[in-house]
Design an enzyme around this catalytic site. Structure first.
Site, PDB file in Angstrom:
ATOM      1  CG  ASP A  42      12.521 -37.992 -34.714  1.00 26.03           C
ATOM      2  OD1 ASP A  42      12.716 -37.388 -33.798  1.00 26.03           O
ATOM      3  OD2 ASP A  42      13.001 -37.989 -36.147  1.00 26.03           O
ATOM      4  CD  GLN A  47      17.132 -33.730 -38.931  1.00 25.14           C
ATOM      5  OE1 GLN A  47      17.870 -34.666 -37.783  1.00 25.14           O
ATOM      6  NE2 GLN A  47      16.708 -32.733 -38.654  1.00 25.14           N
ATOM      7  CE  LYS A  60      18.331 -34.722 -34.245  1.00 24.16           C
ATOM      8  NZ  LYS A  60      17.297 -34.664 -35.167  1.00 24.16           N
TER       9      LYS A  60
END
Ligand code: NAD
Length: 303
Positions: free
Chosen positions: A121, A98, A54
């Site tokens: 997200d 994460q 990422k």
């Protein structure tokens, strides 16, 4: 005729090029690029490798990238305080925590602490609600958003199409089913969700013009379950063994999808490979969400 292979690897490059171009324009106009903070807790090897990918991708498109690597024993309150700091930071448009989190941290409390307008997200309940209502959706979850992008960019007609989604998880099955149902471009379909309690999986799959499979069961979908000419999107990523990489000489996992690719490609009209299909699209959509977040923020502040 064999199915057209929808390459996520190729589409990802096109999307990242578009994002880089838009980033340059934003920098010129507003004197800053989109900003993304990635928060990694501990050193779970899979999480470390996802986060580093990422970060690399954010740098490739010219974003400001901030890395927060926290110790495994960080407290929930410390983590939430850090998230709140970035909620207030005007140069940050996206906050990514994460997952999975260590056991002593409540995932729901942490995700709910992220400002919904920086939730790239798309997991915050406010964004899940917006997705279902179908209005003002900025942050669709990245994997389903990548699937829609693949379908759109392959020119597949989704209007009134029979879409069957295998799997009802919160990160893939439920959101993609909701998105395909919306009266939008690349959607507007008739949607069925099937899952572990479904009585006759095969008969549902056989009706599908677009079959989206996210079960996490290698080779679950058999060739005789697929209608001729259908579009088959295989989300599954299953580790079925190990092999030695020709490039690095190191052991790497052998990955298999949820559908029998070799046989189904002889029947389907379109199919996504594993690896190289849905996977690469997910990170590209994270970048797209971060870009959209900055655009929404600068538009709001200029009103
Ligand atoms: P999950 O385990 O949370 O959900 C799987 C769903 O499939 C469940 O709802 C279950 O009811 C259904 N299911 C399982 N076995 C079934 C069966 N035999 N018949 C019918 N339904 C069945 O998984 P998830 O997080 O949605 O992920 C699914 C797969 O997609 C996994 O292989 C995962 O690694 C992969 N994945 C890939 C990406 C990507 O970017 N490529 C992203 C997320 C998930």
């Amino acid at each position: 005729m064999e199915a057209k292979i929808i390459s996520g690897t190729k589409l990802r490059e096109d999307i990242l090029d578009e994002i880089s171009e838009k980033t340059l324009e934003l920098k010129e106009k507003f004197n800053r690029p989109p900003g993304l903070v990635t928060i990694l807790i501990g050193n779970n090897p899979a999480s470390v490798s996802y986060v580093s990918l990422k970060i690399k991708t954010a740098e490739r498109v010219g974003f400001k990238e901030v890395q927060e690597n926290l110790n495994e024993d960080v407290s929930e309150n410390e983590l939430i305080a850090l998230i709140k700091k970035y909620n207030e930071d005007e140069t940050i448009d996206g906050i990514l925590v994460q997952l999975p989190l260590p056991k002593h941290i409540n995932e729901e409390r942490v995700l709910n602490a992220i400002d919904p307008d920086k939730d790239v997200d798309g997991f915050h309940p406010v964004n899940v609600g917006r997705l279902i209502i179908g209005k003002k959706v900025i942050f669709a979850p990245c994997t389903p958003a990548g699937i829609i992008e693949m379908i759109k960019r392959s020119g597949i007609d989704t209007n009134g199409a029979e879409v069957v989604v295998v799997g009802r998880s919160n990160i893939v099955g439920k959101p993609i089913a909701n998105m395909m149902l919306q009266k939008n471009e690349g959607a507007n379909s008739t949607v069925t969700i099937v899952h572990t309690a479904t009585r006759d999986l095969k008969s549902h799959c056989m009706r599908a013009d677009i079959l989206i499979v996210a079960a996490g069961v290698p080779g679950l979908v058999k060739p005789e379950w697929v209608k001729k000419g259908a579009c088959v999107i295989d989300v599954g990523v299953n580790r079925v063994g190990e092999k030695i990489s020709e490039k690095t000489g190191k052991k790497i996992p052998v990955l298999k999808g949820d559908v029998d690719f070799d046989e189904i490609k002889k029947i389907a009209g379109w199919i996504t490979p594993v690896p190289g299909g849905v996977g690469p699209m997910t990170i590209a959509m994270l970048m797209k969400n971060t870009l959209k977040s900055m655009i929404a923020r600068v538009e709001k502040s200029s009103v």
